[in-house]
Design a protein around this motif. Structure first.
Motif, PDB file in Angstrom:
ATOM      1  N   PRO A  30      57.983  40.521  39.920  1.00  0.00           N
ATOM      2  CA  PRO A  30      58.528  40.699  41.269  1.00  0.00           C
ATOM      3  C   PRO A  30      57.858  41.822  42.066  1.00  0.00           C
ATOM      4  O   PRO A  30      57.612  41.666  43.273  1.00  0.00           O
ATOM      5  CB  PRO A  30      60.001  41.003  41.006  1.00  0.00           C
ATOM      6  N   GLU A  31      57.558  42.937  41.387  1.00  0.00           N
ATOM      7  CA  GLU A  31      56.920  44.039  42.110  1.00  0.00           C
ATOM      8  C   GLU A  31      55.521  43.651  42.594  1.00  0.00           C
ATOM      9  O   GLU A  31      55.059  44.136  43.635  1.00  0.00           O
ATOM     10  CB  GLU A  31      56.850  45.302  41.249  1.00  0.00           C
ATOM     11  N   ALA A  32      54.841  42.764  41.845  1.00  0.00           N
ATOM     12  CA  ALA A  32      53.533  42.274  42.293  1.00  0.00           C
ATOM     13  C   ALA A  32      53.683  41.349  43.500  1.00  0.00           C
ATOM     14  O   ALA A  32      52.825  41.334  44.390  1.00  0.00           O
ATOM     15  CB  ALA A  32      52.837  41.541  41.154  1.00  0.00           C
ATOM     16  N   ALA A  33      54.774  40.574  43.535  1.00  0.00           N
ATOM     17  CA  ALA A  33      55.032  39.718  44.698  1.00  0.00           C
ATOM     18  C   ALA A  33      55.241  40.574  45.943  1.00  0.00           C
ATOM     19  O   ALA A  33      54.684  40.292  47.012  1.00  0.00           O
ATOM     20  CB  ALA A  33      56.245  38.829  44.442  1.00  0.00           C
ATOM     21  N   LYS A  34      56.046  41.636  45.801  1.00  0.00           N
ATOM     22  CA  LYS A  34      56.303  42.518  46.939  1.00  0.00           C
ATOM     23  C   LYS A  34      55.025  43.187  47.421  1.00  0.00           C
ATOM     24  O   LYS A  34      54.846  43.404  48.625  1.00  0.00           O
ATOM     25  CB  LYS A  34      57.343  43.572  46.551  1.00  0.00           C
ATOM     26  N   ALA A  35      54.139  43.522  46.496  1.00  0.00           N
ATOM     27  CA  ALA A  35      52.880  44.198  46.839  1.00  0.00           C
ATOM     28  C   ALA A  35      51.774  43.212  47.185  1.00  0.00           C
ATOM     29  O   ALA A  35      50.649  43.617  47.452  1.00  0.00           O
ATOM     30  CB  ALA A  35      52.431  45.086  45.679  1.00  0.00           C
ATOM     31  N   ARG A  36      52.095  41.907  47.186  1.00  0.00           N
ATOM     32  CA  ARG A  36      51.121  40.840  47.478  1.00  0.00           C
ATOM     33  C   ARG A  36      49.933  40.911  46.511  1.00  0.00           C
ATOM     34  O   ARG A  36      48.775  40.849  46.908  1.00  0.00           O
ATOM     35  CB  ARG A  36      50.650  40.922  48.935  1.00  0.00           C
ATOM     36  N   GLN A  37      50.258  41.013  45.232  1.00  0.00           N
ATOM     37  CA  GLN A  37      49.243  41.109  44.188  1.00  0.00           C
ATOM     38  C   GLN A  37      49.386  40.009  43.146  1.00  0.00           C
ATOM     39  O   GLN A  37      49.032  40.188  41.984  1.00  0.00           O
ATOM     40  CB  GLN A  37      49.331  42.477  43.516  1.00  0.00           C
ATOM     41  N   LEU A  38      49.889  38.853  43.555  1.00  0.00           N
ATOM     42  CA  LEU A  38      50.048  37.735  42.636  1.00  0.00           C
ATOM     43  C   LEU A  38      48.718  37.013  42.416  1.00  0.00           C
ATOM     44  O   LEU A  38      47.834  37.026  43.274  1.00  0.00           O
ATOM     45  CB  LEU A  38      51.065  36.727  43.191  1.00  0.00           C
ATOM     46  N   ALA A  39      48.594  36.383  41.257  1.00  0.00           N
ATOM     47  CA  ALA A  39      47.458  35.499  40.964  1.00  0.00           C
ATOM     48  C   ALA A  39      48.005  34.086  40.806  1.00  0.00           C
ATOM     49  O   ALA A  39      49.005  33.873  40.122  1.00  0.00           O
ATOM     50  CB  ALA A  39      46.742  35.939  39.695  1.00  0.00           C
ATOM     51  N   ILE A  40      47.363  33.127  41.454  1.00  0.00           N
ATOM     52  CA  ILE A  40      47.847  31.745  41.451  1.00  0.00           C
ATOM     53  C   ILE A  40      46.677  30.802  41.214  1.00  0.00           C
ATOM     54  O   ILE A  40      45.668  30.853  41.923  1.00  0.00           O
ATOM     55  CB  ILE A  40      48.533  31.387  42.778  1.00  0.00           C
ATOM     56  N   SER A  41      46.827  29.934  40.210  1.00  0.00           N
ATOM     57  CA  SER A  41      45.888  28.829  40.037  1.00  0.00           C
ATOM     58  C   SER A  41      46.557  27.574  40.576  1.00  0.00           C
ATOM     59  O   SER A  41      47.782  27.429  40.482  1.00  0.00           O
ATOM     60  CB  SER A  41      45.511  28.647  38.560  1.00  0.00           C
ATOM     61  N   TYR A  42      45.779  26.665  41.149  1.00  0.00           N
ATOM     62  CA  TYR A  42      46.407  25.514  41.784  1.00  0.00           C
ATOM     63  C   TYR A  42      45.496  24.290  41.758  1.00  0.00           C
ATOM     64  O   TYR A  42      44.264  24.397  41.705  1.00  0.00           O
ATOM     65  CB  TYR A  42      46.834  25.846  43.214  1.00  0.00           C
TER      66      TYR A  42
END
Length: 261
Positions: free
Chosen positions: A116-128
């Protein structure tokens, strides 16, 4: 759809980025902070689906996701895109992709790496994965939701889910090793903070070792969660389906059983 610990900050990021948003959660009270900021509240999953629109779902698992992708939901989604971000099964991802294609909509499979803290900091990694047209359409949304690293894995459904399960297996393996190893080392007189500082500056310069190792060294409470056992169970199922040995997965599942907590 889905306003848990990850879904809520990601939805907030969309509002911050100027997107119009309709939100649904099984427990409506979790949506109140977003509604106060301008989101529309849906009382049913069907209300988030609109012809030509984009639906983002971050639900508990594949079964929950498939339960909301009803014929009526698919009819409402005509011409739209469903971005599914749950950690589920590759076979379910294939079924969902096929269903959307049959009903004139697109399915983008996009599980998330990040707390969650990475989501708030916009630091997520996403493969799609998904059709190129659908991926091009939702790529700005994935960034707006908090992704700082996007990995296009092509068009074959199930591949990002396998990658997510593998990543989680490695994370849980590292976390268990850190807890055990630092405990043993500290009992022998080693300062665990000094150990983590040295090891993550040299041999293990990775976020899981740095962040979880620091939490263990500083005796910070790490909330118990049903997620590791759920995700490891999925990885175990994947191993069985493909006839692969999985002794470490079995060991981790045993360690995470209530009797060993």
């Amino acid at each position: 759809m889905g306003l848990g610990e990850l879904g809520s900050p990601m939805a907030a990021n969309l509002l911050d980025s100027g997107y119009d948003l309709t939100v649904y959660n099984r427990t409506p009270s979790k949506a109140e902070p977003l509604v106060k900021r301008g989101a529309q509240l849906a009382s049913d999953p069907l209300e988030v689906a609109a012809k030509g629109g984009v639906v983002v779902s971050l639900l508990w698992d594949s079964d929950t996701t498939e339960s909301v992708v009803t014929p009526e939901f698919l009819a409402r989604m005509e011409g739209g895109v469903h971005v599914c971000m749950c950690t589920g099964s590759p076979e379910a991802a294939k079924r969902l992709a096929r269903l959307h294609e049959e009903h004139g909509s697109a399915y983008v499979e996009a599980p998330i790496f990040g707390r969650p803290e990475a989501a708030k900091a916009r630091q997520l990694a996403i493969s799609y994965v998904g059709s190129q047209v659908a991926k091009d359409r939702v790529k700005p949304l994935l960034t707006a939701m908090g992704a700082h690293a996007l990995f296009d894995m092509g068009e074959q459904p199930g591949i990002p889910t396998v990658l997510k399960q593998l990543g989680n297996f490695l994370i849980f393996s590292a976390a268990s090793s850190l807890k055990e190893g630092l405990g043993i080392a500290e009992s022998a007189g080693l300062d665990p903070t000094a150990a983590i500082n040295m090891l993550t500056a040299t041999l293990f310069p990775a976020p899981i070792y740095r962040d979880y190792g620091k939490a263990v060294a500083e005796k910070k409470h790490v909330d118990a969660s049903p997620i590791p056992a759920k995700d490891l169970g999925l990885f175990r199922q994947l191993a069985v389906e493909h006839g692969q040995p999985n002794p470490i997965t079995l060991m981790l599942l045993q360690l995470m059983s209530p009797s060993n907590q």
